[in-house]
Design an enzyme around this catalytic site. Structure first.
Site, PDB file in Angstrom:
ATOM      1  N   HIS A 182       0.843  -1.202   0.000  1.00 59.30           N
ATOM      2  CA  HIS A 182       0.000   0.000   0.000  1.00 59.30           C
ATOM      3  C   HIS A 182       0.870   1.240   0.000  1.00 59.30           C
ATOM      4  O   HIS A 182       1.949   1.239   0.607  1.00 59.30           O
ATOM      5  CB  HIS A 182      -0.923   0.021   1.231  1.00 59.30           C
ATOM      6  CG  HIS A 182      -2.097   0.922   1.047  1.00 59.30           C
ATOM      7  ND1 HIS A 182      -2.043   2.256   1.327  1.00 59.30           N
ATOM      8  CD2 HIS A 182      -3.320   0.669   0.545  1.00 59.30           C
ATOM      9  CE1 HIS A 182      -3.216   2.793   1.022  1.00 59.30           C
ATOM     10  NE2 HIS A 182      -4.010   1.859   0.545  1.00 59.30           N
TER      11      HIS A 182
ATOM     12  N   ASP B 184      -8.120  -5.107  -0.842  1.00 54.17           N
ATOM     13  CA  ASP B 184      -8.565  -5.924  -1.982  1.00 54.17           C
ATOM     14  C   ASP B 184      -8.361  -7.416  -1.775  1.00 54.17           C
ATOM     15  O   ASP B 184      -8.951  -8.216  -2.498  1.00 54.17           O
ATOM     16  CB  ASP B 184      -7.814  -5.501  -3.254  1.00 54.17           C
ATOM     17  CG  ASP B 184      -8.249  -4.138  -3.718  1.00 54.17           C
ATOM     18  OD1 ASP B 184      -9.456  -3.874  -3.673  1.00 54.17           O
ATOM     19  OD2 ASP B 184      -7.380  -3.338  -4.099  1.00 54.17           O
TER      20      ASP B 184
END
Ligand code: COA
Length: 372
Positions: A258, A309
């Site tokens: 991320h 996700d």
């Protein structure tokens, strides 16, 4: 300069809508754990993002009624989705062009007064699930299912998608997933929406921009790729060998890493819990177990954390959602955040127009084409 590091850690605007502080996410001051643990409904969260306070019972009823009254799409929009329901067309491209078409059909689309913007926001929010479910069914050769105004946002979507009323557990799971994806500070699609809004164009143009940006595999497109990977690993048979091969050839493993979070993605644990709860004792448990294996390998070898996700892929699969439309579910939730940011931008606007650092040549001599 910025181009090489993707504007990493640059502050581009002030906002009251959401914050990421110390690897934790809050919406208008409410930590997402507070919203999750108290089972906040997605409708409450949309209201929170748009108004920066939680609704009273009366405010919520009014808001929910407005959304439900706008679930339906016109025959013209349905026809357009039908034309685009061929399998080779990218689902996010279809969503992008259909949302754009909503703007064409709304005769008040060019009116950006507060009242008109609110009406457009409700329309966009309410019609996204209908567009997505209609598209998903037509693409599978099934007849679309009309929305039901007696059902809430999550329940109505699952009903329209699968043609039967979902169980309470399924509704809770989708509601939580929608709440977790609703907003995320200045992610790429929200930034794109704010840049577009800063030109004072219409809201449909802003949301169309955002959908196109979310489509990319480094952003929303990752969740679809996660489930493709789970399928591939299952066929392959050896998780570690599969991952090692990918990593050795410098491929990214979707659903990991991320830009902002370094120790944890605070949304991931809720999705993991849901994935476990929904698959326990069912034939789908294999996806959850496989995901845990991948997570352990990625942590041990690369020190990478799963992002929002990763486990959402298993959750959506168990809810009967085909992986080809996972990113559309993300958009169906994130449109609430986009709209909040578009409105915030409009209220205190300054054209977003940065500068670039020119690194090419200067003062070149023009040579006529015949002499080049
Ligand atoms: N798989 C393998 N390696 C990864 C990785 C992943 N998913 N994510 C990051 N890395 C590695 C990079 O290869 C890089 O290694 P290096 O320093 O040895 O070159 C390092 O970690 C930093 O990654 P980088 O891509 O530069 O970070 P970023 O901040 O630009 O990117 C993402 C963030 C999210 C784009 C990136 O982690 C990624 O592509 N993840 C997969 C896509 C995804 O899941 N997106 C959804 C985000 S919510």
């Amino acid at each position: 300069m910025g181009e090489e590091n993707g504007l990493k850690d640059q502050i581009a605007c002030n906002t009251r809508i959401s914050s990421i502080i110390d690897d934790d996410l809050s919406y208008a001051g409410y930590n997402i754990s507070e919203l999750m643990d108290n089972n906040a409904s997605f409708e409450e969260v949309i209201y929170l993002l748009w108004n920066l306070h939680l609704p009273t019972q009366i405010e919520l009823k009014h808001f929910v009624d407005e959304l439900r009254a706008n679930y339906a799409i016109s025959d013209a929009v349905e026809q357009c989705i039908l034309i685009q329901s061929r399998r080779h067309l990218h689902p996010m491209s279809v969503l992008r062009s259909t949302v754009s078409l909503l703007g064409v059909y709304n005769i008040n689309a060019e009116d950006n007064s507060v009242e008109a913007t609110y009406e457009q926001s409700i329309q966009l929010m309410a019609k996204m699930p209908t567009i997505i479910a209609t598209f998903a069914r037509l693409r599978m050769g099934l007849t679309p299912v009309e929305p039901r105004e007696d059902l809430g946002f999550a329940a109505n979507f699952l009903y329209m998608l699968n043609g039967e009323e979902p169980t309470p557990l399924q509704v809770t799971a989708l509601n939580k997933a929608l709440v977790l994806h609703a907003d995320h500070e200045l992610n790429a699609s929200t930034f794109a929406a704010r840049v577009t809004a800063s030109t004072l164009t219409d809201i449909y143009s802003c949301v169309t921009t955002a959908i196109g940006t979310l489509k990319g595999p480094l952003h929303g497109g990752a969740n679809e790729k996660v489930f493709d990977m789970l399928r591939e690993i299952r066929e392959h048979g050896n998780t570690e060998v599969y991952l090692k091969e990918k990593l050795d050839s410098q491929e990214k493993i979707m659903g990991f890493g991320h830009r902002v979070y370094k120790t944890q993605d605070p949304r991931e644990k809720y999705l993991r819990e849901m994935a476990q709860q929904l698959t326990q004792g069912t034939e789908d448990e294999v996806w959850f177990n496989l995901s845990c294996e991948i997570e352990a390998y990625m942590k041990n070898t690369k020190g990478l954390i799963p992002n929002v996700d990763f486990y959402s892929a298993t959750v959506y699969h168990v809810l009967g959602i085909d992986s080809s439309i996972f990113t559309l579910i993300f958009a169906m939730s994130r449109v609430s955040g986009w709209i909040a940011h578009i409105q915030e931008q409009q209220k205190n606007n300054k054209l977003i127009r940065p500068r670039s650092h020119y690194i090419g040549q200067l003062n070149l001599e023009y040579i006529p084409i015949g002499k080049r």
